[in-house]
Enzyme design. Structure first.
Site, mmCIF file in Angstrom:
data_model
loop_
_atom_site.group_PDB
_atom_site.id
_atom_site.type_symbol
_atom_site.label_atom_id
_atom_site.label_comp_id
_atom_site.label_asym_id
_atom_site.label_seq_id
_atom_site.Cartn_x
_atom_site.Cartn_y
_atom_site.Cartn_z
ATOM 1 N N ASP A 13 0.803 -1.225 0.000
ATOM 2 C CA ASP A 13 0.000 0.000 0.000
ATOM 3 C C ASP A 13 0.836 1.275 0.000
ATOM 4 O OD1 ASP A 13 -2.303 -1.617 0.200
ATOM 5 O OD2 ASP A 13 -1.996 -1.751 2.362
ATOM 6 N N LYS A 16 2.357 1.874 -5.093
ATOM 7 C CA LYS A 16 3.100 1.315 -6.242
ATOM 8 C C LYS A 16 2.362 1.542 -7.555
ATOM 9 C CE LYS A 16 3.230 -2.809 -4.386
ATOM 10 N NZ LYS A 16 2.783 -2.542 -3.021
ATOM 11 N N GLY A 40 -4.135 -4.608 -4.497
ATOM 12 C CA GLY A 40 -5.037 -3.591 -5.036
ATOM 13 C C GLY A 40 -4.174 -2.407 -5.441
ATOM 14 N N HIS A 41 -3.922 -2.266 -6.731
ATOM 15 C CA HIS A 41 -3.064 -1.181 -7.193
ATOM 16 C C HIS A 41 -3.935 -0.057 -7.756
ATOM 17 C CE1 HIS A 41 0.551 -4.132 -7.530
ATOM 18 N NE2 HIS A 41 0.161 -3.903 -6.307
ATOM 19 N N GLN A 225 2.141 -6.392 -2.785
ATOM 20 C CA GLN A 225 2.380 -6.345 -1.340
ATOM 21 C C GLN A 225 3.700 -5.611 -1.046
ATOM 22 O OE1 GLN A 225 1.493 -9.752 -2.654
ATOM 23 N NE2 GLN A 225 -0.554 -8.922 -2.504
HETATM 24 P P1 IMP Z 1 -3.104 -12.800 2.279
HETATM 25 O O1 IMP Z 1 -2.096 -12.305 1.286
HETATM 26 O O2 IMP Z 1 -4.526 -12.543 1.867
HETATM 27 O O3 IMP Z 1 -2.856 -14.200 2.700
HETATM 28 O O4 IMP Z 1 -2.907 -11.918 3.618
HETATM 29 C C1 IMP Z 1 -1.737 -11.999 4.425
HETATM 30 C C2 IMP Z 1 -1.325 -10.631 4.940
HETATM 31 O O5 IMP Z 1 -0.891 -9.831 3.844
HETATM 32 C C3 IMP Z 1 -2.456 -9.850 5.616
HETATM 33 O O6 IMP Z 1 -1.898 -9.091 6.667
HETATM 34 C C4 IMP Z 1 -2.960 -8.930 4.520
HETATM 35 O O7 IMP Z 1 -3.570 -7.758 5.032
HETATM 36 C C5 IMP Z 1 -1.648 -8.603 3.829
HETATM 37 N N1 IMP Z 1 -1.808 -8.227 2.417
HETATM 38 C C6 IMP Z 1 -2.040 -9.034 1.363
HETATM 39 N N2 IMP Z 1 -2.109 -8.323 0.217
HETATM 40 C C7 IMP Z 1 -1.874 -7.050 0.549
HETATM 41 C C8 IMP Z 1 -1.775 -5.840 -0.210
HETATM 42 O O8 IMP Z 1 -1.891 -5.795 -1.446
HETATM 43 N N3 IMP Z 1 -1.517 -4.708 0.503
HETATM 44 C C9 IMP Z 1 -1.331 -4.720 1.854
HETATM 45 N N4 IMP Z 1 -1.413 -5.817 2.598
HETATM 46 C C10 IMP Z 1 -1.681 -6.979 1.957
#
Ligand code: IMP
Length: 422
Positions: A13, A16, A40-41, A225
């Site tokens: 977040d 990017k 989510g970009h 991420q």
């Molecule tokens: P998962 O990727 O859904 O398994 O989530 C694992 C962790 O990564 C959690 O803390 C989510 O909030 C975080 N996370 C996954 N994708 C994103 C992203 O695009 N931005 C920020 N945090 C993310």
């Protein structure tokens, strides 16, 4: 250097989407290498806001080829609907032309989503706070060697056989968890239909990229991420399930580890969604004000983001593991009127002071800050570094000093043109 990799320096977040959009204007290929539709970009286009989850951010540029690499986990049903929505917005999305999908990319199935929710339920108060998109279970199946890949959608016999064995294994524990049994016939039918839609795009993207690289094409690797969510290098177990740092860019695309420019994206403060340690988190009303000022709500789940001060210990660590040779600092405008604090070290429970990122006990680390004079001016219309208020300039210089990484770009608003190049 023809290949640039963009990674989020902390927990994602960092903005990017905007940076990729900006760099993609001079790029031939934009490539996702890890994660899935948990990302989510966000892009702010002349036509309004656009949030991309799986399709690379280069899709808004007419000249780029967008690639979903083999390291990405793809929910084919979601992908079909994301493509349809983009077309409804008037964007050109032509499978096999400006959107290529790796035949090796693993699939996320509805069963993975159910498992994700079930695992979170079992973890109770120790939950990870996942996005609930089935990311972890899909990567687990890949490691357990029972996963299905996009290329299987084009091979009905393989797909049917793969589903049979996957469903057999899953139904055993679905029954013990009290979840409804999976029906392989329905899954087969739905997946085959999605495969028909996606067919023209499913290719050996590794071969395409290696050829493009050899021909000197400009390739932009779009991290999802952030480094501190990397399954190995991040704040384990509060991480995602992919290699979100630069290492994943090689295994997740099939590109060789050649010279690469790595750009780290860091917010002027810090945020995190989901659970897990966050030393500089503000649990008070200043944190609430920062969330409001920066509109810090997840673009995938809408969850409020946890907010805190810039952490140079974390950024130095992520910069080191990702090989970032430069930083883009985003959201500087948001800090207008806020104190400017930078964490420079941690006090650990045994009383020691450290400037190294600890693998354990991070939740007990007490940050040590330096504080700089704040600025009160609106930065959003400023386009030159020298025109920034002196206190904002000094803050950026202090970030460079404490992280050891030069700041090449400062972003002062969500829109494309709201950037300052140095
Ligand atoms: P998962 O990727 O859904 O398994 O989530 C694992 C962790 O990564 C959690 O803390 C989510 O909030 C975080 N996370 C996954 N994708 C994103 C992203 O695009 N931005 C920020 N945090 C993310």
């Amino acid at each position: 250097m023809p290949t640039t990799c963009v990674v989020g320096i902390l927990w994602g977040d960092e903005g990017k989407g905007k940076v990729i959009d900006f760099l993609a204007a001079e790029t031939d290929y934009v490539v996702r290498f890890g994660g899935g539709h948990n990302a989510g970009h966000t892009l702010i286009l002349p036509s309004g806001k656009l949030v991309l989850h799986l399709v690379p951010s280069g899709v808004v540029h007419a000249h780029t080829t967008n690639v979903i690499g083999n390291g990405v986990v793809v929910d084919p049903i979601h992908l079909c609907s994301e493509i349809a929505k983009l077309r409804d917005r008037g964007l050109r999305v032509e499978l096999g032309r400006n959107l290529l999908l790796s035949e090796r990319a693993h699939l996320i199935l509805e069963a993975h989503r159910q498992q994700d929710h079930w695992h979170e339920h079992l973890r109770g108060s120790g939950k990870i706070g996942t996005t609930g998109r089935g990311i972890g279970p899909a990567y687990s199946d890949r490691c357990s060697r029972i996963g299905l890949r996009l290329g299987d959608l084009l091979r009905p016999e393989r797909l049917r056989a793969g589903l049979q064995s996957l469903v057999q294994q899953k139904n055993a524990w679905f029954a013990s968890a009290g979840l409804a049994a999976l029906d392989p016939d329905t899954m087969y039918r739905d997946l085959l239909a999605a495969g028909e839609t996606l067919r023209p795009g499913i290719v050996d993207t590794g071969a395409v990229l290696r050829e493009a690289n050899a021909a000197g094409k400009r390739i932009l690797l779009e991290g999802a991420q952030g480094c501190l969510l990397d399954v190995e290098l991040g704040t384990y177990p509060f991480v995602t399930s992919s290699h979100a740092s630069t290492g994943g860019a090689f295994s997740g695309t099939g590109l060789p580890p050649h010279a690469m420019r790595v750009v780290g994206i860091a917010k002027a403060y810090a945020t995190r969604v989901g659970e897990g340690p966050f030393p500089t988190e503000l649990k008070d009303e200043v944190g609430d004000q920062l969330r409001k000022a920066g509109n810090e709500f997840g673009s995938t789940t809408g969850r409020p983001r946890r907010c805190g001060w810039f952490d140079s210990v974390a950024v130095r660590y992520s910069g080191g593991v990702s090989g970032a040779s430069e930083l883009v600092v985003t959201n500087l405008d948001v800090l207008r009127g806020f104190p400017l604090r930078i964490c420079v070290a941690y006090r650990m429970p045994d009383g020691t002071r450290t400037t190294q990122w600890p693998a354990f006990d991070l939740e007990l680390a007490v940050p040590e800050y330096v504080e700089l004079p704040s600025f009160s001016e609106d930065l959003r219309e400023i386009r030159q570094f020298a025109k920034l208020p002196l206190n904002a300039q000094n803050y950026i210089r202090a970030l460079e000093t404490h992280t050891g990484i030069p700041v090449r770009v400062v972003s002062v608003g969500p829109e494309r043109q709201q950037v300052i190049l140095r």
